[in-house]
Every structure is written in structure tokens, then in C-alpha cells.
Design a protein around this motif. Structure first.
Motif, PDB file in Angstrom:
ATOM      1  N   SER A  74      -9.405  90.800  -2.914  1.00  0.00           N
ATOM      2  CA  SER A  74     -10.078  91.829  -2.126  1.00  0.00           C
ATOM      3  C   SER A  74     -11.191  91.143  -1.325  1.00  0.00           C
ATOM      4  CB  SER A  74     -10.682  92.895  -3.043  1.00  0.00           C
ATOM      5  OG  SER A  74     -11.782  92.355  -3.762  1.00  0.00           O
ATOM      6  N   LEU A  75     -11.681  91.826  -0.317  1.00  0.00           N
ATOM      7  CA  LEU A  75     -12.782  91.262   0.466  1.00  0.00           C
ATOM      8  C   LEU A  75     -14.029  91.121  -0.398  1.00  0.00           C
ATOM      9  CD1 LEU A  75     -12.271  93.101   3.882  1.00  0.00           C
ATOM     10  CD2 LEU A  75     -11.642  90.752   3.274  1.00  0.00           C
ATOM     11  N   ALA A  76     -14.221  92.056  -1.328  1.00  0.00           N
ATOM     12  CA  ALA A  76     -15.368  91.959  -2.247  1.00  0.00           C
ATOM     13  C   ALA A  76     -15.239  90.719  -3.130  1.00  0.00           C
ATOM     14  CB  ALA A  76     -15.474  93.221  -3.095  1.00  0.00           C
ATOM     15  N   GLU A  77     -14.028  90.433  -3.596  1.00  0.00           N
ATOM     16  CA  GLU A  77     -13.815  89.227  -4.410  1.00  0.00           C
ATOM     17  C   GLU A  77     -14.077  87.965  -3.596  1.00  0.00           C
ATOM     18  OE1 GLU A  77     -10.398  90.434  -7.651  1.00  0.00           O
ATOM     19  OE2 GLU A  77      -9.779  90.173  -5.568  1.00  0.00           O
ATOM     20  N   MET A  78     -13.640  87.975  -2.345  1.00  0.00           N
ATOM     21  CA  MET A  78     -13.891  86.815  -1.480  1.00  0.00           C
ATOM     22  C   MET A  78     -15.393  86.616  -1.290  1.00  0.00           C
ATOM     23  SD  MET A  78     -10.973  85.460  -0.898  1.00  0.00           S
ATOM     24  CE  MET A  78     -11.602  84.218   0.204  1.00  0.00           C
ATOM     25  N   ARG A  79     -16.110  87.703  -1.042  1.00  0.00           N
ATOM     26  CA  ARG A  79     -17.559  87.607  -0.853  1.00  0.00           C
ATOM     27  C   ARG A  79     -18.218  87.063  -2.123  1.00  0.00           C
ATOM     28  NH1 ARG A  79     -18.984  92.690   0.200  1.00  0.00           N
ATOM     29  NH2 ARG A  79     -19.480  93.071  -1.958  1.00  0.00           N
ATOM     30  N   GLU A  80     -17.774  87.565  -3.268  1.00  0.00           N
ATOM     31  CA  GLU A  80     -18.344  87.101  -4.536  1.00  0.00           C
ATOM     32  C   GLU A  80     -18.094  85.604  -4.737  1.00  0.00           C
ATOM     33  OE1 GLU A  80     -18.152  88.096  -9.317  1.00  0.00           O
ATOM     34  OE2 GLU A  80     -17.146  89.436  -7.905  1.00  0.00           O
ATOM     35  N   LEU A  81     -16.894  85.161  -4.424  1.00  0.00           N
ATOM     36  CA  LEU A  81     -16.598  83.724  -4.539  1.00  0.00           C
ATOM     37  C   LEU A  81     -17.483  82.912  -3.601  1.00  0.00           C
ATOM     38  CD1 LEU A  81     -12.709  83.609  -4.894  1.00  0.00           C
ATOM     39  CD2 LEU A  81     -14.396  82.804  -6.550  1.00  0.00           C
ATOM     40  N   PHE A  82     -17.641  83.379  -2.365  1.00  0.00           N
ATOM     41  CA  PHE A  82     -18.502  82.663  -1.410  1.00  0.00           C
ATOM     42  C   PHE A  82     -19.939  82.621  -1.914  1.00  0.00           C
ATOM     43  CE2 PHE A  82     -15.599  83.892   2.400  1.00  0.00           C
ATOM     44  CZ  PHE A  82     -14.757  82.829   2.120  1.00  0.00           C
ATOM     45  N   GLU A  83     -20.416  83.744  -2.445  1.00  0.00           N
ATOM     46  CA  GLU A  83     -21.788  83.798  -2.948  1.00  0.00           C
ATOM     47  C   GLU A  83     -21.973  82.837  -4.120  1.00  0.00           C
ATOM     48  OE1 GLU A  83     -22.390  87.935  -3.816  1.00  0.00           O
ATOM     49  OE2 GLU A  83     -22.708  88.454  -1.704  1.00  0.00           O
TER      50      GLU A  83
ATOM     51  N   TYR B  33     -20.209  80.183  -4.714  1.00  0.00           N
ATOM     52  CA  TYR B  33     -20.075  78.819  -4.218  1.00  0.00           C
ATOM     53  C   TYR B  33     -21.332  78.377  -3.463  1.00  0.00           C
ATOM     54  CZ  TYR B  33     -18.192  74.704  -1.957  1.00  0.00           C
ATOM     55  OH  TYR B  33     -17.992  73.417  -1.540  1.00  0.00           O
ATOM     56  N   ASP B  34     -21.918  79.314  -2.702  1.00  0.00           N
ATOM     57  CA  ASP B  34     -23.084  78.990  -1.869  1.00  0.00           C
ATOM     58  C   ASP B  34     -24.396  78.934  -2.642  1.00  0.00           C
ATOM     59  OD1 ASP B  34     -21.541  78.830   0.386  1.00  0.00           O
ATOM     60  OD2 ASP B  34     -22.081  80.826   1.138  1.00  0.00           O
TER      61      ASP B  34
ATOM     62  N   LEU C  94     -21.265  79.825 -12.701  1.00  0.00           N
ATOM     63  CA  LEU C  94     -20.102  78.949 -12.704  1.00  0.00           C
ATOM     64  C   LEU C  94     -19.020  79.481 -13.632  1.00  0.00           C
ATOM     65  CD1 LEU C  94     -21.889  75.495 -12.562  1.00  0.00           C
ATOM     66  CD2 LEU C  94     -20.577  76.600 -10.737  1.00  0.00           C
ATOM     67  N   HIS C  95     -19.425  80.001 -14.803  1.00  0.00           N
ATOM     68  CA  HIS C  95     -18.442  80.590 -15.714  1.00  0.00           C
ATOM     69  C   HIS C  95     -17.776  81.805 -15.067  1.00  0.00           C
ATOM     70  CE1 HIS C  95     -18.848  78.126 -19.256  1.00  0.00           C
ATOM     71  NE2 HIS C  95     -20.169  78.213 -19.209  1.00  0.00           N
ATOM     72  N   SER C  96     -18.562  82.584 -14.358  1.00  0.00           N
ATOM     73  CA  SER C  96     -18.029  83.753 -13.668  1.00  0.00           C
ATOM     74  C   SER C  96     -17.021  83.329 -12.608  1.00  0.00           C
ATOM     75  CB  SER C  96     -19.175  84.538 -13.033  1.00  0.00           C
ATOM     76  OG  SER C  96     -18.694  85.630 -12.313  1.00  0.00           O
ATOM     77  N   MET C  97     -17.365  82.300 -11.849  1.00  0.00           N
ATOM     78  CA  MET C  97     -16.469  81.805 -10.807  1.00  0.00           C
ATOM     79  C   MET C  97     -15.176  81.271 -11.428  1.00  0.00           C
ATOM     80  SD  MET C  97     -17.411  79.062  -7.863  1.00  0.00           S
ATOM     81  CE  MET C  97     -16.372  78.808  -6.442  1.00  0.00           C
ATOM     82  N   ILE C  98     -15.289  80.508 -12.496  1.00  0.00           N
ATOM     83  CA  ILE C  98     -14.115  79.940 -13.172  1.00  0.00           C
ATOM     84  C   ILE C  98     -13.229  81.060 -13.723  1.00  0.00           C
ATOM     85  CG2 ILE C  98     -13.397  78.623 -15.212  1.00  0.00           C
ATOM     86  CD1 ILE C  98     -15.888  76.783 -14.614  1.00  0.00           C
ATOM     87  N   ALA C  99     -13.841  82.081 -14.323  1.00  0.00           N
ATOM     88  CA  ALA C  99     -13.074  83.203 -14.871  1.00  0.00           C
ATOM     89  C   ALA C  99     -12.353  83.961 -13.763  1.00  0.00           C
ATOM     90  CB  ALA C  99     -14.006  84.147 -15.640  1.00  0.00           C
ATOM     91  N   MET C 100     -13.040  84.166 -12.656  1.00  0.00           N
ATOM     92  CA  MET C 100     -12.437  84.879 -11.539  1.00  0.00           C
ATOM     93  C   MET C 100     -11.239  84.099 -10.988  1.00  0.00           C
ATOM     94  SD  MET C 100     -14.495  86.021  -8.170  1.00  0.00           S
ATOM     95  CE  MET C 100     -14.152  87.569  -7.425  1.00  0.00           C
ATOM     96  N   ILE C 101     -11.390  82.804 -10.870  1.00  0.00           N
ATOM     97  CA  ILE C 101     -10.301  81.965 -10.376  1.00  0.00           C
ATOM     98  C   ILE C 101      -9.130  81.983 -11.357  1.00  0.00           C
ATOM     99  CG2 ILE C 101      -9.646  79.554  -9.919  1.00  0.00           C
ATOM    100  CD1 ILE C 101     -12.516  79.228  -8.713  1.00  0.00           C
ATOM    101  N   ALA C 102      -9.415  81.893 -12.647  1.00  0.00           N
ATOM    102  CA  ALA C 102      -8.352  81.903 -13.662  1.00  0.00           C
ATOM    103  C   ALA C 102      -7.590  83.230 -13.634  1.00  0.00           C
ATOM    104  CB  ALA C 102      -8.947  81.655 -15.049  1.00  0.00           C
ATOM    105  N   GLU C 103      -8.327  84.321 -13.484  1.00  0.00           N
ATOM    106  CA  GLU C 103      -7.695  85.637 -13.432  1.00  0.00           C
ATOM    107  C   GLU C 103      -6.785  85.754 -12.218  1.00  0.00           C
ATOM    108  OE1 GLU C 103      -9.352  90.065 -12.592  1.00  0.00           O
ATOM    109  OE2 GLU C 103     -10.394  88.962 -14.173  1.00  0.00           O
TER     110      GLU C 103
END
Length: 130
Positions: free
Chosen positions: A64-73, A75-76, A85-94
Motif C-alpha cells: 500500500s502507499l502507506a506501507e511504502m511511506r512507512e518503509l521510506f520513513e 529507511y530515512d 529496524l526490527h519493524s522494518m525487518i518484520a514488514m519486509i518479512a511479512e
């Protein structure tokens, strides 16, 4: 010799990615892109172009666009924390698991379509000879 950054106009990016300028403005409103302004003119950087490419690819893959924004945030973030970082890793794994499931489902549907195609062609051949 100064290093001149390559920039893009809204119409150049819209044309390149086959989207509307309105879509680009929407992505900006959502915080996915952050073009500089010169008066009313948006000036997109290489980073904006890269993010746009990732956003479009991510959408195609089911983000979703919200997921993309969250990943960018995540990462940035200048001061990335363990929880971020754990949140980002979990989101990517999911998302990876979801895409693998889609890949399996697509393979099954393609196999079923292949079988139906063969059956239909065989039936056509039998009908042709009667």
C-alpha cells in the motif's frame, strides 16, 4: 567544475513512468516524494525519481502507499533505533511471505490454465476430424 545535480520536471517524470501529474502530486501529499519548489514549479531530484520507481514497483507487488511511506520513513530515519529496524525487518518479512504465496498461487493458476488450454485444443482437434 561544479557538480550539477540532474533534476526532473513533473511532466518528465509523469511521461517516463506513464502516470499523471496528479498522481505525482498525490504521492507528494502522502510524503512519498519531496520535490524542491521554485515558485509553483516542482523540481524532482534523483532521489525523488528513485522513490517514485520504488513506489510504482511496490504498488504492483501489493504494497500500500502507506506501507511504502512507512518503509521510506524507517529507511530515512537519521537515528535508526533497534525498534525501527526490527519493524522494518518484520514488514519486509511479512511482504516477502505474501509475495511468495502469490507466486505459488500464480504458478498453480498457470498450470491449471495450461491444462485447460491443452484440453480445449485436443477437443478442437477431435471435432475437426469428425
Amino acid at each position: 567544475m561544479p557538480n550539477k545535480e540532474v533534476t526532473y520536471s513533473i511532466s518528465e517524470l509523469a511521461h517516463e513512468f506513464e502516470i499523471t501529474p496528479r498522481t505525482l502530486r498525490h504521492y507528494e501529499e502522502l510524503g512519498l516524494l519531496a520535490p524542491r519548489r521554485k515558485g509553483n514549479t516542482r523540481i524532482y531530484s534523483h532521489k525523488d525519481r528513485f522513490r517514485l520507481a520504488l513506489t510504482i514497483r511496490g504498488k504492483r507487488l501489493g504494497f500500500s502507499l502507506a506501507e511504502m511511506r512507512e518503509l521510506f520513513e524507517l529507511y530515512d530515519a537519521e537515528h535508526r533505533s533497534r525498534p525501527q529496524l526490527h519493524s522494518m525487518i518484520a514488514m519486509i518479512a511479512e511482504k516477502r511471505a505474501s509475495l511468495r504465496q502469490q507466486q505459488e498461487d500464480i504458478a498453480k493458476v498457470l498450470a491449471e490454465l495450461d491444462a485447460a488450454d491443452i484440453m480445449a485444443r485436443d477437443t478442437l482437434e477431435k471435432i475437426k476430424h469428425h
